[in-house]
Design a protein around this motif. Sequence first.
Motif, short mmCIF file in Angstrom:
data_model
loop_
_atom_site.label_atom_id
_atom_site.label_comp_id
_atom_site.label_asym_id
_atom_site.label_seq_id
_atom_site.Cartn_x
_atom_site.Cartn_y
_atom_site.Cartn_z
N LEU A 1 0.81 -1.22 0.00
CA LEU A 1 0.00 0.00 0.00
C LEU A 1 0.84 1.27 0.00
CD1 LEU A 1 -2.69 -1.08 2.64
CD2 LEU A 1 -2.82 -1.27 0.14
N VAL A 2 2.16 1.14 0.12
CA VAL A 2 3.02 2.33 0.20
C VAL A 2 4.00 2.35 -0.97
CG1 VAL A 2 2.85 2.38 2.71
CG2 VAL A 2 4.75 1.17 1.65
N SER A 3 4.59 3.51 -1.20
CA SER A 3 5.53 3.66 -2.30
C SER A 3 6.89 3.07 -1.96
CB SER A 3 5.71 5.15 -2.63
OG SER A 3 6.39 5.81 -1.55
N GLY A 4 7.68 2.81 -2.99
CA GLY A 4 9.01 2.28 -2.77
C GLY A 4 9.90 3.22 -1.97
N GLU A 5 9.77 4.53 -2.21
CA GLU A 5 10.59 5.50 -1.47
C GLU A 5 10.21 5.52 0.00
OE1 GLU A 5 13.43 8.36 -0.58
OE2 GLU A 5 13.20 6.98 -2.28
N ALA A 6 8.92 5.36 0.29
CA ALA A 6 8.48 5.30 1.68
C ALA A 6 9.05 4.07 2.37
CB ALA A 6 6.96 5.28 1.76
N LEU A 7 9.13 2.96 1.66
CA LEU A 7 9.73 1.74 2.20
C LEU A 7 11.21 1.96 2.50
CD1 LEU A 7 8.37 -1.37 0.25
CD2 LEU A 7 8.17 -0.88 2.68
N ARG A 8 11.91 2.64 1.59
CA ARG A 8 13.34 2.88 1.78
C ARG A 8 13.58 3.75 3.01
NH1 ARG A 8 17.88 6.14 0.34
NH2 ARG A 8 16.53 7.89 -0.14
N VAL A 9 12.81 4.81 3.16
CA VAL A 9 12.96 5.70 4.32
C VAL A 9 12.65 4.94 5.61
CG1 VAL A 9 12.05 7.76 5.44
CG2 VAL A 9 12.51 7.79 2.99
N ALA A 10 11.60 4.13 5.58
CA ALA A 10 11.23 3.34 6.76
C ALA A 10 12.34 2.38 7.14
CB ALA A 10 9.93 2.58 6.49
N PHE A 11 12.98 1.80 6.15
CA PHE A 11 14.10 0.87 6.36
C PHE A 11 15.24 1.59 7.10
CE2 PHE A 11 17.82 -1.59 5.17
CZ PHE A 11 17.36 -2.90 5.10
N ILE A 12 15.58 2.79 6.64
CA ILE A 12 16.68 3.56 7.23
C ILE A 12 16.34 3.99 8.66
CG2 ILE A 12 17.97 5.73 7.06
CD1 ILE A 12 17.61 5.47 3.97
N VAL A 13 15.13 4.49 8.86
CA VAL A 13 14.70 4.94 10.19
C VAL A 13 14.70 3.77 11.17
CG1 VAL A 13 12.75 5.87 11.51
CG2 VAL A 13 13.37 6.90 9.32
N TYR A 14 14.23 2.65 10.72
CA TYR A 14 14.17 1.45 11.55
C TYR A 14 15.57 1.04 12.01
CZ TYR A 14 13.50 -3.55 12.51
OH TYR A 14 13.49 -4.79 13.08
N LEU A 15 16.52 1.07 11.09
CA LEU A 15 17.90 0.73 11.44
C LEU A 15 18.48 1.72 12.45
CD1 LEU A 15 19.50 -0.33 8.04
CD2 LEU A 15 19.31 -1.72 10.08
N ALA A 16 18.24 3.00 12.22
CA ALA A 16 18.78 4.02 13.12
C ALA A 16 18.26 3.85 14.54
CB ALA A 16 18.43 5.41 12.59
N ILE A 17 16.95 3.61 14.68
CA ILE A 17 16.36 3.42 16.01
C ILE A 17 16.95 2.19 16.69
CG2 ILE A 17 14.21 2.82 17.21
CD1 ILE A 17 12.74 4.52 15.11
N THR A 18 17.13 1.12 15.92
CA THR A 18 17.67 -0.12 16.49
C THR A 18 19.10 0.06 16.99
OG1 THR A 18 16.29 -1.43 15.00
CG2 THR A 18 18.18 -2.54 15.99
N ILE A 19 19.91 0.75 16.20
CA ILE A 19 21.31 0.97 16.59
C ILE A 19 21.39 1.79 17.87
CG2 ILE A 19 23.45 2.13 15.91
CD1 ILE A 19 22.69 1.38 12.98
N VAL A 20 20.62 2.88 17.94
CA VAL A 20 20.62 3.72 19.14
C VAL A 20 20.15 2.93 20.35
CG1 VAL A 20 19.55 5.73 20.23
CG2 VAL A 20 20.34 5.87 17.86
N ASP A 21 19.12 2.12 20.16
CA ASP A 21 18.58 1.31 21.26
C ASP A 21 19.62 0.32 21.78
OD1 ASP A 21 16.20 0.26 22.86
OD2 ASP A 21 16.80 -1.54 21.77
N CYS A 22 20.31 -0.35 20.87
CA CYS A 22 21.32 -1.34 21.28
C CYS A 22 22.48 -0.70 22.03
CB CYS A 22 21.85 -2.09 20.05
SG CYS A 22 20.68 -3.25 19.34
N LEU A 23 22.86 0.51 21.61
CA LEU A 23 24.01 1.17 22.22
C LEU A 23 23.66 1.88 23.52
CD1 LEU A 23 25.75 2.72 19.07
CD2 LEU A 23 26.50 0.73 20.41
#
Length: 270
Positions: free
Chosen positions: A103-125
């Motif tokens: 239901l979402v665009s490819g660019e929205a998926l890409r941004v979500a992918f990046i944001v998800y990674l950033a949150i995970t890294i900060v959480d782990c550290l």
Amino acid sequence: MTYLLLALFGGLSGTTTVLFGFGGGFVVVPVLYGVLISGAGGSLAEQAAMHVAVATSTCVMIVNASLSTRRSARAGTLLKTWLWPLAGFIAIGSLVGALAAGLVSGEALRVAFIVYLAITIVDCLCRRGFVSRTVEGEPRLLGRWATGPGGVLIGAIATFLGVGGSVMTVPLLRRCGLSMNQATSMANPLSLPVALVGTFTYMLSGVMDAPALGTGYIGFVNLAAFAALTLGALFGMRLAARWVGRIPDQLHARVYVGLLGVVMVSMVLV
């Protein structure tokens, strides 16, 4: 040359699957996305690049996670108490995530992918319990909220982004007191529901809703890319098997976070 590149990165995905519990999504999605937007898959595939990358990633994940799960079962590193019913709830969430991705665009998926990674890294550290273990004695069991609603959320996010869920299950199990070797071993069987449900849904939705991508596709899944990535992954998994259990626990955790950082930067720069 394109398929040789995919095979090489497939080898990397196989290595990280065995040693860190992830590899299908976090390695395959950025690489295949980059290949497709360069026009290597044709103009239609370029338009649907992120969807194709995510769908093909989940397909590769079936092979990687299945073989790694088999190896872990033989080694006796799978802990059934933490596998079920969490895997069942992850499967439910996987269906939701795969349907939502269409239901979402490819660019929205890409941004979500990046944001998800950033949150995970900060959480782990920044949150205690990942880089170094804080649970003394026997590992604690998952609570009802972490297993039920938590499992559904893991499945939904993982399938939406095509990443298998290991980046959530590994920190979750780590904070229960499991070693990195145990947590990463458990990540693969917990990724199987995401891989199976996600692949089937992406194939079906791609056939029904996507423009015809041409021969060599089933829905959004690129079969030639899948074959190249899988062949490389088989070699990478065999190569990595000798290092299982030999990496010091804290170093294992730090390298895990570092690899997530590399993937995030590569996705930003693509």
